[in-house]
Design an enzyme around this catalytic site. Structure first.
Site, PDB file in Angstrom:
ATOM      1  N   GLU A  74       3.829  -6.798   1.592  1.00 31.82           N
ATOM      2  CA  GLU A  74       3.315  -7.150   0.272  1.00 31.82           C
ATOM      3  C   GLU A  74       3.252  -5.929  -0.635  1.00 31.82           C
ATOM      4  O   GLU A  74       2.182  -5.545  -1.106  1.00 31.82           O
ATOM      5  CB  GLU A  74       1.892  -7.722   0.405  1.00 31.82           C
ATOM      6  CG  GLU A  74       1.756  -8.907   1.313  1.00 31.82           C
ATOM      7  CD  GLU A  74       0.292  -9.268   1.597  1.00 31.82           C
ATOM      8  OE1 GLU A  74      -0.621  -8.483   1.249  1.00 31.82           O
ATOM      9  OE2 GLU A  74       0.064 -10.344   2.156  1.00 31.82           O
ATOM     10  N   PRO A  75       4.372  -5.275  -0.902  1.00 28.21           N
ATOM     11  CA  PRO A  75       4.307  -4.111  -1.780  1.00 28.21           C
ATOM     12  C   PRO A  75       4.133  -4.525  -3.234  1.00 28.21           C
ATOM     13  O   PRO A  75       4.713  -5.507  -3.684  1.00 28.21           O
ATOM     14  CB  PRO A  75       5.678  -3.449  -1.574  1.00 28.21           C
ATOM     15  CG  PRO A  75       6.584  -4.564  -1.187  1.00 28.21           C
ATOM     16  CD  PRO A  75       5.751  -5.590  -0.478  1.00 28.21           C
ATOM     17  N   GLY A  76       3.320  -3.797  -3.949  1.00 35.15           N
ATOM     18  CA  GLY A  76       3.154  -4.028  -5.386  1.00 35.15           C
ATOM     19  C   GLY A  76       3.558  -2.779  -6.138  1.00 35.15           C
ATOM     20  O   GLY A  76       4.590  -2.699  -6.798  1.00 35.15           O
ATOM     21  N   ARG A  77       2.737  -1.739  -5.953  1.00 26.15           N
ATOM     22  CA  ARG A  77       2.903  -0.509  -6.722  1.00 26.15           C
ATOM     23  C   ARG A  77       4.299   0.105  -6.564  1.00 26.15           C
ATOM     24  O   ARG A  77       4.895   0.536  -7.541  1.00 26.15           O
ATOM     25  CB  ARG A  77       1.846   0.506  -6.264  1.00 26.15           C
ATOM     26  CG  ARG A  77       1.727   1.728  -7.147  1.00 26.15           C
ATOM     27  CD  ARG A  77       0.856   2.793  -6.488  1.00 26.15           C
ATOM     28  NE  ARG A  77      -0.416   2.293  -6.022  1.00 26.15           N
ATOM     29  CZ  ARG A  77      -1.553   2.309  -6.725  1.00 26.15           C
ATOM     30  NH1 ARG A  77      -1.577   2.826  -7.925  1.00 26.15           N
ATOM     31  NH2 ARG A  77      -2.670   1.831  -6.200  1.00 26.15           N
ATOM     32  N   ARG A 117      -6.409   2.946 -15.605  1.00 31.80           N
ATOM     33  CA  ARG A 117      -6.380   3.703 -14.351  1.00 31.80           C
ATOM     34  C   ARG A 117      -7.017   5.098 -14.438  1.00 31.80           C
ATOM     35  O   ARG A 117      -7.769   5.482 -13.547  1.00 31.80           O
ATOM     36  CB  ARG A 117      -4.953   3.787 -13.790  1.00 31.80           C
ATOM     37  CG  ARG A 117      -4.312   2.414 -13.534  1.00 31.80           C
ATOM     38  CD  ARG A 117      -3.070   2.469 -12.675  1.00 31.80           C
ATOM     39  NE  ARG A 117      -3.368   2.877 -11.322  1.00 31.80           N
ATOM     40  CZ  ARG A 117      -3.201   4.072 -10.848  1.00 31.80           C
ATOM     41  NH1 ARG A 117      -2.636   5.004 -11.597  1.00 31.80           N
ATOM     42  NH2 ARG A 117      -3.566   4.382  -9.625  1.00 31.80           N
ATOM     43  N   GLY A 165       0.750  -1.240   0.000  1.00 32.05           N
ATOM     44  CA  GLY A 165       0.000   0.000   0.000  1.00 32.05           C
ATOM     45  C   GLY A 165       0.783   1.293   0.000  1.00 32.05           C
ATOM     46  O   GLY A 165       0.203   2.368  -0.200  1.00 32.05           O
ATOM     47  N   CYS A 184     -14.525   3.645 -28.306  1.00 28.50           N
ATOM     48  CA  CYS A 184     -15.790   4.348 -28.518  1.00 28.50           C
ATOM     49  C   CYS A 184     -16.534   4.650 -27.239  1.00 28.50           C
ATOM     50  O   CYS A 184     -17.656   4.192 -27.044  1.00 28.50           O
ATOM     51  CB  CYS A 184     -16.668   3.522 -29.428  1.00 28.50           C
ATOM     52  SG  CYS A 184     -15.794   3.113 -30.923  1.00 28.50           S
ATOM     53  N   GLU A 185     -15.908   5.339 -26.317  1.00 23.82           N
ATOM     54  CA  GLU A 185     -16.652   5.905 -25.198  1.00 23.82           C
ATOM     55  C   GLU A 185     -15.885   7.081 -24.608  1.00 23.82           C
ATOM     56  O   GLU A 185     -14.650   7.115 -24.648  1.00 23.82           O
ATOM     57  CB  GLU A 185     -16.998   4.864 -24.136  1.00 23.82           C
ATOM     58  CG  GLU A 185     -15.889   3.999 -23.618  1.00 23.82           C
ATOM     59  CD  GLU A 185     -16.439   2.977 -22.619  1.00 23.82           C
ATOM     60  OE1 GLU A 185     -16.766   3.404 -21.499  1.00 23.82           O
ATOM     61  OE2 GLU A 185     -16.531   1.792 -22.964  1.00 23.82           O
ATOM     62  N   TYR A 240     -10.045   5.230 -11.907  1.00 24.11           N
ATOM     63  CA  TYR A 240      -9.775   5.895 -10.616  1.00 24.11           C
ATOM     64  C   TYR A 240      -9.490   7.381 -10.789  1.00 24.11           C
ATOM     65  O   TYR A 240      -8.953   8.012  -9.868  1.00 24.11           O
ATOM     66  CB  TYR A 240      -8.559   5.270  -9.925  1.00 24.11           C
ATOM     67  CG  TYR A 240      -8.499   3.769  -9.931  1.00 24.11           C
ATOM     68  CD1 TYR A 240      -9.327   3.014  -9.106  1.00 24.11           C
ATOM     69  CD2 TYR A 240      -7.612   3.090 -10.770  1.00 24.11           C
ATOM     70  CE1 TYR A 240      -9.265   1.623  -9.107  1.00 24.11           C
ATOM     71  CE2 TYR A 240      -7.544   1.705 -10.772  1.00 24.11           C
ATOM     72  CZ  TYR A 240      -8.372   0.983  -9.938  1.00 24.11           C
ATOM     73  OH  TYR A 240      -8.306  -0.384  -9.950  1.00 24.11           O
TER      74      TYR A 240
HETATM   75  N1  LLP Z   1      -1.721  -6.967  -0.495  1.00 19.65           N
HETATM   76  C1  LLP Z   1      -3.059  -7.051  -0.695  1.00 19.65           C
HETATM   77  C2  LLP Z   1      -3.835  -7.997   0.097  1.00 19.65           C
HETATM   78  C3  LLP Z   1      -3.672  -6.230  -1.668  1.00 19.65           C
HETATM   79  O1  LLP Z   1      -4.983  -6.318  -1.866  1.00 19.65           O
HETATM   80  C4  LLP Z   1      -2.894  -5.323  -2.427  1.00 19.65           C
HETATM   81  C5  LLP Z   1      -3.494  -4.477  -3.468  1.00 19.65           C
HETATM   82  C6  LLP Z   1      -1.511  -5.289  -2.193  1.00 19.65           C
HETATM   83  C7  LLP Z   1      -0.963  -6.116  -1.211  1.00 19.65           C
HETATM   84  C8  LLP Z   1      -0.582  -4.391  -2.952  1.00 19.65           C
HETATM   85  O2  LLP Z   1      -0.852  -3.043  -2.723  1.00 19.65           O
HETATM   86  P1  LLP Z   1       0.128  -1.932  -3.347  1.00 19.65           P
HETATM   87  O3  LLP Z   1       1.445  -2.044  -2.620  1.00 19.65           O
HETATM   88  O4  LLP Z   1       0.277  -2.217  -4.794  1.00 19.65           O
HETATM   89  O5  LLP Z   1      -0.558  -0.647  -3.083  1.00 19.65           O
HETATM   90  N2  LLP Z   1      -5.760  -1.314  -9.370  1.00 19.65           N
HETATM   91  C9  LLP Z   1      -5.596  -0.307  -8.364  1.00 19.65           C
HETATM   92  C10 LLP Z   1      -4.885  -0.823  -7.122  1.00 19.65           C
HETATM   93  C11 LLP Z   1      -5.540  -2.031  -6.508  1.00 19.65           C
HETATM   94  C12 LLP Z   1      -4.832  -2.541  -5.297  1.00 19.65           C
HETATM   95  C13 LLP Z   1      -5.411  -3.844  -4.838  1.00 19.65           C
HETATM   96  N3  LLP Z   1      -4.748  -4.477  -3.742  1.00 19.65           N
HETATM   97  C14 LLP Z   1      -4.867   0.887  -8.972  1.00 19.65           C
HETATM   98  O6  LLP Z   1      -4.562   0.853 -10.155  1.00 19.65           O
HETATM   99  O7  LLP Z   1      -4.627   1.875  -8.303  1.00 19.65           O
END
Ligand code: LLP
Length: 432
Positions: free
Chosen positions: A287-290, A326, A251, A356-357, A330
């Protein structure tokens, strides 16, 4: 090798920079990739991925920890392997992601299975092949995991996802830690559910899990949630449970806009984690993603044309909402820059795709250098939740993904042919 990569990468935030007026991905000219691959496409920088992983690893230095990359953000196996080589584990949320992680060589004991609903098949497959832990989100899921595990003569390691009822102060569609969100079990029920879990034959409690939302730009909500987690750890330990692992979710946000104040850095996050949770002697999982992949990827697109409307100029690109959802979903801001550095004159555009939107709009009234047909542009910070959320809407083929490593690049997912897309349909025999 990794070490020389790290040394090289210490200076910059990401590795998409202009050289002699041309945008480069590390040491590769983006225009060169475009000429070879065709637009639109995604490009990822190995050096940026490595750097971001390392920032988290350093931030948690001194604490026993495992960085489980949330592969939902970008799941190409080349990305998973790059991170896996550095020691990353994975956070997966489906049987598909689980298989992908294993296929990229991630050891199952580093794979955490999260998600608000898991199927019989997903649980069974993960138990057969091995799992670090299931992050359990409800009583019924707990019962199901126990019964599947028992029938296989296995014990499933679990953490229960707690909903701490904390406002993450982010976009409502990606906030997950409030009581009204569908995630986790309420803090008030934690003792009861842990006590149930401890009596189930197929379950072994290993820790507690939470995740309060995505694109957080302030540490305060994290801190509030983690304080509740620290208290709960002590309560559950007093109840006799084995709490040895705390999964803190992901997050932490990234800067999307140049002039915005930058979100806290992993090192600041790490300091806070140590302060709030360091005394508990738990292994920390994040659990970092972004933050790992967001600024490690750009989307490259060509200008199809400029259309002058009443009071508006539309910059029409060959990328569309199906390639990067995105902004439509959002109202997300992505910087859009020309591949060939241009200065004046500037123009104001509504930047749109060909779908087309009206929602197929990337930016409204954006001031940019004046562009014309066939010019190339890049969307910055498109690595996370870009390619993975794309679709074939309007029968537009999924666009290729490319990875750069120093002076090399490689296609890591190719553009499908129209034939491949069309032949997936099955015409029932009554229509033949
Ligand atoms: N762990 C869990 C349980 C999650 O649900 C998520 C993201 C993460 C980790 C990773 O979070 P991050 O570090 O990436 O913030 N599609 C949306 C974001 C959806 C996030 C869903 N869960 C966007 O484009 O902003």
């Amino acid at each position: 090798d990794v070490l020389s990569l790290l040394r090289r990468t210490n200076k910059q935030m990401d590795h998409f920079n202009y050289r002699n007026g041309q945008l480069y991905a590390e040491d590769v000219s983006v225009a060169e990739i475009a000429a070879s691959v065709g637009t639109p496409f995604y490009v990822y920088s190995t050096a940026t991925l490595v750097r971001h992983f390392q920032l988290f690893d350093d931030a948690l230095d001194g604490m026993d920890h495992c960085i489980c990359y949330a592969m939902k953000a970008a799941s190409n196996q080349a990305i998973l392997k790059t991170l896996g080589n550095l020691g990353a584990g994975m956070d997966v949320v489906s049987g598909g992601e689980y298989r992908r992680a294993l296929s990229a060589g991630i050891p199952p004991e580093k794979v955490v299975f999260s998600g608000v609903g898991k199927t019989f098949e997903e649980i069974t497959f993960a138990l057969q092949n091995g799992i670090r832990q299931f992050n359990v989100e409800s009583d019924s899921e707990l019962e199901q995991i126990s019964s599947i595990a028992s029938s296989m003569n296995k014990i499933a390691p679990i953490a229960i996802r707690i909903n701490p009822d904390v406002d993450a102060q982010t976009h409502e569609k990606i906030a997950t830690g409030k009581a009204e969100n569908k995630f986790g079990i309420p803090l008030s029920r934690a003792r009861e559910v842990y006590s149930k879990a401890s009596q189930m034959p197929g379950i072994s409690i290993v820790g507690i899990d939470l995740h309060i939302g995505s694109q957080l730009t302030d540490l305060e909500p994290f801190k509030k949630a983690y304080q509740k987690l620290a208290d709960l750890t002590q309560v559950l330990r007093q109840d006799g449970h084995n709490i040895k692992r705390l999964d803190l979710g992901g997050g932490l946000g990234i800067p999307y806009e140049k002039n915005q104040s930058a979100p806290p850095l992993p090192v600041e996050y790490g300091k806070m984690v140590k302060k709030v949770l360091g005394h508990l002697d738990c292994e920390i999982e994040i659990e970092p993603g972004r933050l790992i992949v967001g600024n490690a990827g750009i989307l490259v697109s060509s200008v199809l044309g400029v259309k002058n409307g009443d009071n508006r100029n539309f910059l029409i690109l060959d990328a569309a909402m199906n390639d990067l959802i995105r902004p439509a979903m959002y109202d997300a801001y992505h910087d859009i820059i020309p591949i060939k550095q241009l200065s004046l004159p500037e123009a104001v555009y509504d930047v749109v795709g060909p779908v087309c939107e009206t929602g197929d709009t990337f930016a409204k009234k954006r001031t940019m250098p004046e562009l014309s047909k066939n010019d190339l542009v890049a969307f910055r910070s498109a690595g996370a939740y870009g390619a993975v959320m794309s679709s074939e809407y309007n029968t537009r083929p999924l666009i290729p993904e490319v990875m750069v490593n120093t002076n090399k690049f490689s296609i890591i997912r190719k553009r499908p042919s129209y034939e491949e897309i069309i032949e997936r349909d099955i015409i029932p025999d009554w229509l033949e």
